[in-house]
Design a protein around this motif. Structure first.
Motif, PDB file in Angstrom:
ATOM      1  N   ARG A 112       0.764  -1.240   0.107  1.00 44.57           N
ATOM      2  CA  ARG A 112       0.011   0.039  -0.003  1.00 44.57           C
ATOM      3  C   ARG A 112       0.836   1.215   0.126  1.00 44.57           C
ATOM      4  N   HIS A 113       1.822   1.313   0.863  1.00 48.18           N
ATOM      5  CA  HIS A 113       2.897   2.469   1.002  1.00 48.18           C
ATOM      6  C   HIS A 113       3.620   2.730  -0.055  1.00 48.18           C
ATOM      7  N   TYR A 114       4.184   1.658  -0.753  1.00 51.69           N
ATOM      8  CA  TYR A 114       5.018   1.713  -2.301  1.00 51.69           C
ATOM      9  C   TYR A 114       4.292   2.001  -3.427  1.00 51.69           C
ATOM     10  N   SER A 115       2.905   1.639  -3.403  1.00 46.17           N
ATOM     11  CA  SER A 115       1.929   1.840  -4.594  1.00 46.17           C
ATOM     12  C   SER A 115       1.711   3.574  -4.486  1.00 46.17           C
ATOM     13  N   ALA A 116       1.808   3.967  -3.537  1.00 43.48           N
ATOM     14  CA  ALA A 116       1.481   5.257  -3.479  1.00 43.48           C
ATOM     15  C   ALA A 116       2.595   6.179  -3.305  1.00 43.48           C
ATOM     16  N   VAL A 117       3.964   5.865  -3.423  1.00 40.85           N
ATOM     17  CA  VAL A 117       5.078   6.762  -3.426  1.00 40.85           C
ATOM     18  C   VAL A 117       4.957   7.695  -4.588  1.00 40.85           C
TER      19      VAL A 117
ATOM     20  N   ASP B 111       8.441  -6.469  -9.847  1.00 42.90           N
ATOM     21  CA  ASP B 111       8.056  -5.444  -8.643  1.00 42.90           C
ATOM     22  C   ASP B 111       6.937  -6.157  -7.797  1.00 42.90           C
ATOM     23  N   MET B 112       6.713  -5.881  -6.565  1.00 42.20           N
ATOM     24  CA  MET B 112       5.787  -6.471  -5.855  1.00 42.20           C
ATOM     25  C   MET B 112       4.261  -5.937  -5.829  1.00 42.20           C
ATOM     26  N   THR B 113       4.248  -4.646  -6.724  1.00 41.65           N
ATOM     27  CA  THR B 113       2.787  -4.081  -6.626  1.00 41.65           C
ATOM     28  C   THR B 113       2.301  -3.794  -8.266  1.00 41.65           C
ATOM     29  N   ASP B 114       1.006  -4.271  -8.305  1.00 45.84           N
ATOM     30  CA  ASP B 114       0.521  -4.172  -9.644  1.00 45.84           C
ATOM     31  C   ASP B 114       0.578  -2.682  -9.934  1.00 45.84           C
ATOM     32  N   ALA B 115       0.290  -1.589  -9.018  1.00 47.38           N
ATOM     33  CA  ALA B 115       0.437  -0.120  -9.407  1.00 47.38           C
ATOM     34  C   ALA B 115       1.549   0.399 -10.257  1.00 47.38           C
ATOM     35  N   MET B 116       2.768  -0.225  -9.559  1.00 48.16           N
ATOM     36  CA  MET B 116       4.028   0.086 -10.382  1.00 48.16           C
ATOM     37  C   MET B 116       4.227  -0.422 -11.483  1.00 48.16           C
ATOM     38  N   LEU B 117       3.946  -1.692 -11.646  1.00 53.46           N
ATOM     39  CA  LEU B 117       3.942  -2.414 -12.839  1.00 53.46           C
ATOM     40  C   LEU B 117       3.127  -1.783 -14.023  1.00 53.46           C
ATOM     41  N   GLU B 118       1.880  -1.292 -13.660  1.00 53.18           N
ATOM     42  CA  GLU B 118       1.164  -0.650 -14.738  1.00 53.18           C
ATOM     43  C   GLU B 118       1.909   0.616 -15.088  1.00 53.18           C
TER      44      GLU B 118
ATOM     45  N   ASP C 101       9.694  -4.781 -26.905  1.00 51.33           N
ATOM     46  CA  ASP C 101      10.110  -5.797 -27.650  1.00 51.33           C
ATOM     47  C   ASP C 101      11.038  -6.585 -26.627  1.00 51.33           C
ATOM     48  N   ASN C 102      12.115  -6.082 -25.885  1.00 53.63           N
ATOM     49  CA  ASN C 102      12.858  -6.955 -25.299  1.00 53.63           C
ATOM     50  C   ASN C 102      12.817  -6.954 -23.799  1.00 53.63           C
ATOM     51  N   MET C 103      11.627  -6.386 -23.400  1.00 53.13           N
ATOM     52  CA  MET C 103      11.483  -6.421 -22.106  1.00 53.13           C
ATOM     53  C   MET C 103      10.285  -7.113 -21.655  1.00 53.13           C
ATOM     54  N   GLU C 104      10.245  -7.385 -20.040  1.00 57.19           N
ATOM     55  CA  GLU C 104       9.017  -8.018 -19.738  1.00 57.19           C
ATOM     56  C   GLU C 104       8.832  -7.445 -18.194  1.00 57.19           C
ATOM     57  N   PHE C 105       7.531  -7.651 -17.573  1.00 61.59           N
ATOM     58  CA  PHE C 105       7.495  -7.068 -15.969  1.00 61.59           C
ATOM     59  C   PHE C 105       6.780  -8.197 -15.534  1.00 61.59           C
ATOM     60  N   VAL C 106       7.333  -8.505 -14.305  1.00 59.25           N
ATOM     61  CA  VAL C 106       6.660  -9.437 -13.570  1.00 59.25           C
ATOM     62  C   VAL C 106       6.342  -9.385 -12.118  1.00 59.25           C
ATOM     63  N   LEU C 107       5.105  -9.655 -11.663  1.00 61.66           N
ATOM     64  CA  LEU C 107       4.625  -9.351 -10.185  1.00 61.66           C
ATOM     65  C   LEU C 107       5.269 -10.185  -9.512  1.00 61.66           C
ATOM     66  N   ALA C 108       6.025  -9.938  -8.408  1.00 62.62           N
ATOM     67  CA  ALA C 108       6.471 -10.760  -7.359  1.00 62.62           C
ATOM     68  C   ALA C 108       5.746 -10.774  -6.075  1.00 62.62           C
ATOM     69  N   GLN C 109       5.620 -11.920  -5.435  1.00 66.44           N
ATOM     70  CA  GLN C 109       4.743 -12.116  -4.269  1.00 66.44           C
ATOM     71  C   GLN C 109       5.548 -11.999  -3.135  1.00 66.44           C
TER      72      GLN C 109
END
Length: 131
Positions: free
Chosen positions: A19-24, A103-110, A123-131
């Motif tokens: 919650r905190h990190y998503s709002a930074v 990253d651990m937050t959907d907000a930052m990955l978006e 094309d040469n990157m991807e983003f992954v949600l870590a829990q």
């Protein structure tokens, strides 16, 4: 307070951090992140990245300085936030390389995916949600 963390269980701590990190808020200038060690050439149009990409910064250092990033290499950015390092590394490794932002937050990955789209380096990157 002393002992407060002891009374929280791991899921509650994880949720609070998310919650905190998503709002930074992120709104740094090029000169501010240059002071962290970012090369001015990375922050201007030499890599073809948007001038306001540094506004996506949410860290306090430059992990890209820790090693030479080879053309065709692979980079994993843990806690990638809004993806400015991923975008820079993507240009450094080129079309034959790969960059993974975790990253651990959907907000930052978006935000990271939106920045990647703006940079034209998807094309040469991807983003992954870590829990």
């Amino acid at each position: 307070p002393d002992g407060a963390a002891d009374s929280l269980e791991a899921p509650a701590i994880h949720d609070a951090v998310q919650r905190h990190y998503s709002a930074v808020p992120t709104c740094y200038t090029s000169s501010e992140i240059e002071s962290w060690g970012y090369s001015p050439s990375w922050l201007n149009t030499s890599l073809g990245l948007p001038e306001d990409l540094c506004e996506a910064a949410s860290g306090g250092g430059c992990p890209l300085l820790l090693t030479k990033i080879p053309l065709g290499g692979t980079v994993v950015d843990l806690a990638c936030g809004a993806g400015h390092d991923v975008a820079i590394a993507s240009r450094m490794v080129g079309a034959g390389g790969r960059v993974v932002g975790v990253d651990m937050t959907d907000a930052m990955l978006e935000r990271a995916r939106a920045n990647a789209a703006r940079c034209g380096v998807q094309d040469n990157m991807e983003f992954v949600l870590a829990q």
